[in-house]
Enzyme design. Structure first.
Site, short mmCIF file in Angstrom:
data_model
loop_
_atom_site.label_atom_id
_atom_site.label_comp_id
_atom_site.label_asym_id
_atom_site.label_seq_id
_atom_site.Cartn_x
_atom_site.Cartn_y
_atom_site.Cartn_z
N GLU A 1 0.75 7.04 9.13
CA GLU A 1 0.66 6.17 7.94
C GLU A 1 2.01 5.50 7.69
OE1 GLU A 1 -2.12 5.25 6.72
OE2 GLU A 1 -3.18 6.72 7.93
N TRP B 1 2.08 2.70 9.96
CA TRP B 1 1.36 1.49 9.52
C TRP B 1 2.28 0.59 8.70
CZ3 TRP B 1 -2.72 -1.31 10.67
CH2 TRP B 1 -3.77 -0.72 11.38
N TRP C 1 -15.37 -19.93 1.20
CA TRP C 1 -15.17 -19.00 0.08
C TRP C 1 -15.82 -19.58 -1.17
CZ3 TRP C 1 -13.47 -14.67 2.03
CH2 TRP C 1 -12.51 -14.65 3.04
N ASN D 1 -5.54 4.46 -1.51
CA ASN D 1 -5.75 3.58 -0.36
C ASN D 1 -7.24 3.34 -0.06
OD1 ASN D 1 -4.86 2.13 2.09
ND2 ASN D 1 -5.93 3.81 3.12
N TRP E 1 -9.23 -13.90 0.34
CA TRP E 1 -8.38 -12.71 0.28
C TRP E 1 -7.06 -13.00 -0.44
CZ3 TRP E 1 -3.54 -12.91 2.53
CH2 TRP E 1 -3.31 -13.88 3.51
N TRP F 1 -4.60 -6.87 3.34
CA TRP F 1 -5.65 -7.77 2.84
C TRP F 1 -6.33 -8.50 3.99
CZ3 TRP F 1 -8.58 -8.45 -1.32
CH2 TRP F 1 -8.21 -7.79 -2.48
P1 FAD Z 1 0.27 8.12 1.79
O1 FAD Z 1 -1.10 8.32 2.32
O2 FAD Z 1 0.99 9.29 1.28
O3 FAD Z 1 1.11 7.43 2.97
C1 FAD Z 1 2.52 7.54 3.09
C2 FAD Z 1 3.13 6.16 3.15
O4 FAD Z 1 2.68 5.46 4.30
C3 FAD Z 1 2.78 5.27 1.98
O5 FAD Z 1 3.59 5.54 0.85
C4 FAD Z 1 3.01 3.88 2.56
O6 FAD Z 1 4.38 3.52 2.53
C5 FAD Z 1 2.59 4.07 4.00
N1 FAD Z 1 1.20 3.62 4.19
C6 FAD Z 1 0.08 4.34 4.05
N2 FAD Z 1 -1.01 3.60 4.35
C7 FAD Z 1 -0.55 2.37 4.66
C8 FAD Z 1 -1.17 1.15 5.05
N3 FAD Z 1 -2.50 1.03 5.20
N4 FAD Z 1 -0.38 0.08 5.28
C9 FAD Z 1 0.96 0.14 5.16
N5 FAD Z 1 1.60 1.28 4.80
C10 FAD Z 1 0.87 2.37 4.55
N6 FAD Z 1 0.97 -0.40 0.50
C11 FAD Z 1 2.15 -0.74 -0.06
O7 FAD Z 1 3.12 0.03 0.03
N7 FAD Z 1 2.30 -1.94 -0.71
C12 FAD Z 1 1.27 -2.83 -0.84
O8 FAD Z 1 1.46 -3.91 -1.42
C13 FAD Z 1 0.00 -2.47 -0.30
N8 FAD Z 1 -1.07 -3.29 -0.44
C14 FAD Z 1 -2.29 -2.90 0.09
C15 FAD Z 1 -3.39 -3.76 -0.04
C16 FAD Z 1 -4.64 -3.39 0.48
C17 FAD Z 1 -5.83 -4.33 0.34
C18 FAD Z 1 -4.78 -2.15 1.13
C19 FAD Z 1 -6.11 -1.73 1.71
C20 FAD Z 1 -3.70 -1.31 1.30
C21 FAD Z 1 -2.44 -1.67 0.79
N9 FAD Z 1 -1.31 -0.83 0.93
C22 FAD Z 1 -0.11 -1.21 0.39
C23 FAD Z 1 -1.37 0.37 1.80
C24 FAD Z 1 -1.75 1.70 1.13
O9 FAD Z 1 -2.89 1.54 0.33
C25 FAD Z 1 -0.63 2.30 0.28
O10 FAD Z 1 0.59 2.30 0.99
C26 FAD Z 1 -0.98 3.75 -0.07
O11 FAD Z 1 -2.18 3.79 -0.81
C27 FAD Z 1 0.14 4.36 -0.88
O12 FAD Z 1 -0.22 5.65 -1.30
P2 FAD Z 1 0.60 6.90 -0.83
O13 FAD Z 1 2.05 6.65 -0.95
O14 FAD Z 1 0.06 8.09 -1.55
O15 FAD Z 1 0.20 6.96 0.71
#
Ligand code: FAD
Length: 495
Positions: free
Chosen positions: A299, A302, A330, A365, A383, A406
């Site tokens: 993650e 990602w 759209w 997420n 989007w 997105w």
């Molecule tokens: P955890 O599951 O604990 O993951 C650890 C870290 O990994 C996160 O803090 C984050 O930095 C990174 N991470 C995890 N999943 C993703 C992912 N899919 N993409 C990129 N990094 C990820 N994340 C953002 O930080 N900023 C945003 O603006 C953002 N916009 C999003 C928009 C959409 C439509 C979606 C589907 C996801 C988006 N995310 C974004 C990714 C993700 O949803 C969040 O990073 C995550 O929910 C943060 O929760 P956590 O710290 O508990 O994640």
């Protein structure tokens, strides 16, 4: 790619200061720019420049501004404990940083690199201006695990598929271990001329006053390096066990919630990586296995992958990666968009997510994926409308992660979920919020609705439905899905 940096010129006085320019790295530990400045033996000036003029995709949204206010106050206090001052300026960094370096008679300006299109453009121009003026500009890697140009295909191109990028990234070795915070910062005396450009944090007006809508944000978060460290340790010492299975459950506290800390750099991804690895190898996290660790590290991967995609193709901030989506018809219905934003779509999991976002500046997420799919497919809204709303309301709003995710959900992005995979919000909710705990928490109108129909209240007994003041669905799921697929088929069939 950054250029090789020069050594300070010999005729620079020994007491000429080094300016540490803080940006998305509001921390003292694992901060290579700060460590470099301290190790140079020169007096140090700490600087943050707030530029409110950034347009559209690069503008800081309202929730992120609230976070920045707290993050700056925390850094200010942490630096004060080290004997240093955080100088805060407001305006165009391109003009301010070189001018302030000249006013301070600085030997060097140092910073940790950023990778977004505008940040890169600004930093490249500032570096050139400083060098022209005889001031050393030195930048460091601190915000990602793998810098975008270091993970490439054999042909030297950027990867477009996460699994291949991740394999190559892992093969390139472990990220460097994090640096400790310096013990003391030998602060330079503030240059008198800086008084004209420096302001107090209050003057940046980052927090809402009238109305003060940030009560939910204050309840949910405390920005700062110490708080980020606590969140990280709480997570790796307990929460990480079971992460691989439970991370998709919005009803459980199963994820780290580190995203705003990573966004503003209260912790570095290297710190998160090594803390998680140490917890597994040291056996601190009860029941946590390799599978949980690998999932968590991927993650973090990602996050880097999103940075590397935007680095390779800056136009993705606003353009579809798959250009056939440029012709997508759209609907962009203003009433639908408003219902989605306000959490009044009549689909409990969507409304719970949107209300969690509005109240706390964060959304789980899995729920982000569900609400994004609902907007772009069932409601057929562009989007970019959802991306803009998230940008304004998320405390972790990050240009790369937001835009890439997105586009991924909308089906027009790199390595994206195919457009025809339309999430059914009711089935998703039943699977990932099986008892309705999450939905009842954020949609209190449904608190008394039985679990059997809490995710589809229109199926409730009419007597129960009559007691619940909750909107009817704004779109029929089958009809919305069929409409989206027809629009998409029109693109695929186009000559
Ligand atoms: P955890 O599951 O604990 O993951 C650890 C870290 O990994 C996160 O803090 C984050 O930095 C990174 N991470 C995890 N999943 C993703 C992912 N899919 N993409 C990129 N990094 C990820 N994340 C953002 O930080 N900023 C945003 O603006 C953002 N916009 C999003 C928009 C959409 C439509 C979606 C589907 C996801 C988006 N995310 C974004 C990714 C993700 O949803 C969040 O990073 C995550 O929910 C943060 O929760 P956590 O710290 O508990 O994640």
């Amino acid at each position: 790619m950054p250029s090789v940096d020069d050594a300070p010129s010999a005729d620079m006085p020994a007491d000429a200061p080094v300016i540490v320019w803080f940006r998305n790295d509001l921390r003292l530990s694992d901060n290579p720019a700060l460590s470099h400045a301290v190790a140079s033996g020169r007096p140090v000036l700490c600087l943050f420049v707030h530029d409110p003029q950034h347009a559209r995709e690069h503008a800081l949204g309202a929730a992120a501004q609230w976070w920045l206010d707290g993050g700056l106050r925390a850094l200010h206090a942490d630096l004060a404990r080290m004997g240093a001052v955080l100088h805060v300026a407001c305006g165009d960094a391109l003009a301010l940083v070189p001018r302030m370096a000249a006013q301070a008679g600085a030997a060097e300006v140092v910073w940790n690199r950023r990778y977004d299109p505008l940040g890169r453009e600004t930093d490249t121009a500032i570096k050139a201006t400083l060098k022209h003026a005889g001031v050393i500009a030195h930048s460091f890697a601190a915000g990602v695990l793998y810098e975008p140009w270091t993970v490439r295909t054999r042909a030297g191109d950027a990867f477009r598929v996460f699994t291949a990028w991740w394999r190559a990234a892992r093969a390139s070795g472990e990220p460097l271990p994090p640096l400790p915070a310096p013990g003391h910062v030998h602060a330079a005396v503030s240059p008198g001329a800086w008084e004209g450009c420096c302001v107090g944090i209050d003057a940046l007006r980052l927090v809402p006053v009238s109305p003060d809508w940030a009560g939910g944000l204050r309840e949910a978060w405390q920005p700062g390096e110490a708080q980020a460290r606590d969140r990280l340790h709480h997570f790796v010492d307990g929460g990480l066990g079971g992460y691989a299975d439970a991370r998709d459950r919005p009803d459980l506290p199963a994820t780290s919630r580190l995203s705003p800390d990573l966004r503003f750099g209260h912790i570095s991804p290297r710190q998160a990586w090594h803390a998680a690895v140490a917890a597994v190898r040291g056996g601190a996290a009860g029941g946590m296995g390799e599978q949980d660790l690998e999932k968590f590290l991927s993650e973090l991967g990602w996050r880097d992958f999103a940075v590397s995609l935007l680095y390779a193709q800056p136009e993705l901030v606003s353009c579809n990666f798959r250009t056939e989506f440029d012709a997508m018809p759209w609907r962009n219905d203003a009433r639908d968009l408003c219902a989605w934003q306000q959490g009044r779509t009549g689909y409990p999991i969507v409304d719970a997510g949107m209300r969690q976002l509005w109240r706390t500046g964060w959304m789980h997420n899995r729920v982000r994926m569900i609400v994004a799919s609902f907007l772009t497919k069932h409601l057929l809204c562009d989007w970019r409308m959802g991306e803009a709303w998230f940008r304004d309301t998320l405390v972790d709003a990050d240009i790369a992660s937001n835009v890439i995710n997105w586009q991924w959900v909308a089906g027009c992005g790199v390595d994206a979920a195919p457009y025809f995979r339309v999430f059914n919000p009711v089935l998703q909710a039943r699977r990932f919020d099986p008892d309705g705990t999450y939905v009842r928490r954020w949609v209190p109108e449904l608190a008394g609705v039985p679990t059997s129909c809490v995710h589809a209240p229109w199926t409730c007994d009419p007597a129960i439905r009559a007691r619940v003041a909750y909107p009817s669905p704004i779109v029929d799921l089958q009809g919305g899905r069929a409409r989206a697929l027809a629009a998409w088929k029109g693109l695929s069939d186009a000559p």
